[in-house]
Design an enzyme around this catalytic site. Structure first.
Site, mmCIF file in Angstrom:
data_model
loop_
_atom_site.group_PDB
_atom_site.id
_atom_site.type_symbol
_atom_site.label_atom_id
_atom_site.label_comp_id
_atom_site.label_asym_id
_atom_site.label_seq_id
_atom_site.Cartn_x
_atom_site.Cartn_y
_atom_site.Cartn_z
ATOM 1 N N ARG A 63 0.832 -1.212 0.000
ATOM 2 C CA ARG A 63 0.000 0.000 0.000
ATOM 3 C C ARG A 63 0.859 1.252 0.000
ATOM 4 O O ARG A 63 0.596 2.199 -0.707
ATOM 5 C CB ARG A 63 -0.905 0.018 1.245
ATOM 6 C CG ARG A 63 -2.021 -0.980 1.188
ATOM 7 C CD ARG A 63 -2.641 -1.159 2.537
ATOM 8 N NE ARG A 63 -1.650 -1.652 3.495
ATOM 9 C CZ ARG A 63 -1.934 -2.068 4.711
ATOM 10 N NH1 ARG A 63 -3.158 -2.034 5.162
ATOM 11 N NH2 ARG A 63 -0.978 -2.519 5.501
ATOM 12 N N SER B 3 -7.314 -4.154 7.489
ATOM 13 C CA SER B 3 -8.294 -4.907 8.283
ATOM 14 C C SER B 3 -8.357 -4.353 9.701
ATOM 15 O O SER B 3 -9.441 -4.251 10.285
ATOM 16 C CB SER B 3 -7.908 -6.387 8.346
ATOM 17 O OG SER B 3 -7.918 -6.947 7.061
#
Ligand code: PNS
Length: 162
Positions: free
Chosen positions: A90, A129
């Site tokens: 990311r 998450s």
């Protein structure tokens, strides 16, 4: 047949993971998404729950299989005879951890298991998450982070007091 393993905790699967899975499924003949059963962590969802959510959310991708593993990733890779690991990146903050894991896995496997990195689509670069779970714990809006069935499952874990 060219296969790759996409391993992770997937606690729970997010749109960021699904973006990687979909794009990878277009590059390989088969993608094996494998949930780590980590006895040292207390996940929000059991391995079975995580596997089921992944099965549901990838059901339209016919070359994607869902599995689980415990122990070392390289041992799992050898056991299913797939020497390629896929991981999403990311931001630069992911890089150091991922680089270490990739190097460890190469050393552990004596060079027989390699890691390929895919950059997460920009729109999901902020997603994790753990972030999703934190927002959900405070009953914030996670509809842009996870598919509806995952959102419903998280909501059950953090019911609003009536
Ligand atoms: O989704 P995650 O938690 O970032 O996934 C991390 C994962 C499952 C890829 C990593 O923790 C892993 O491979 N664990 C298995 C144990 C192992 O092989 N460790 C050695 C790598 S240094």
């Amino acid at each position: 047949m060219k296969s790759a393993i996409y391993p992770g905790s997937f606690d729970p699967v997010t749109y960021g993971h699904l973006d990687i899975i979909k794009r990878a499924s277009e590059m390989f003949d088969e993608i094996i998404v494998s949930v780590l059963d980590n006895k040292n962590k207390t996940p929000l969802f059991s391995v079975d729950e995580r596997v089921k959510m992944l099965e549901e959310t990838t059901k339209d991708l016919t070359n994607v299989k869902i599995d689980s593993f415990s122990g070392l990733l390289v041992d799992y890779a050898h056991s299913i005879n797939v020497p390629i690991i896929l991981r999403g990146l990311r931001a630069i903050t992911d890089f150091e951890y991922e680089l270490q894991n990739a190097q460890n896995n190469r050393i552990l496997s004596e060079g027989s298991v390699d890691t390929l990195f895919m950059t997460t689509s920009l729109e999901y670069a902020y997603l994790s998450s753990s972030g999703v779970k934190e927002i959900a714990a405070f009953h914030g809006n996670i509809s842009k982070c996870v598919p509806p069935l995952v959102e419903a499952a998280i909501r059950q874990k953090f019911p609003k007091e009536s």
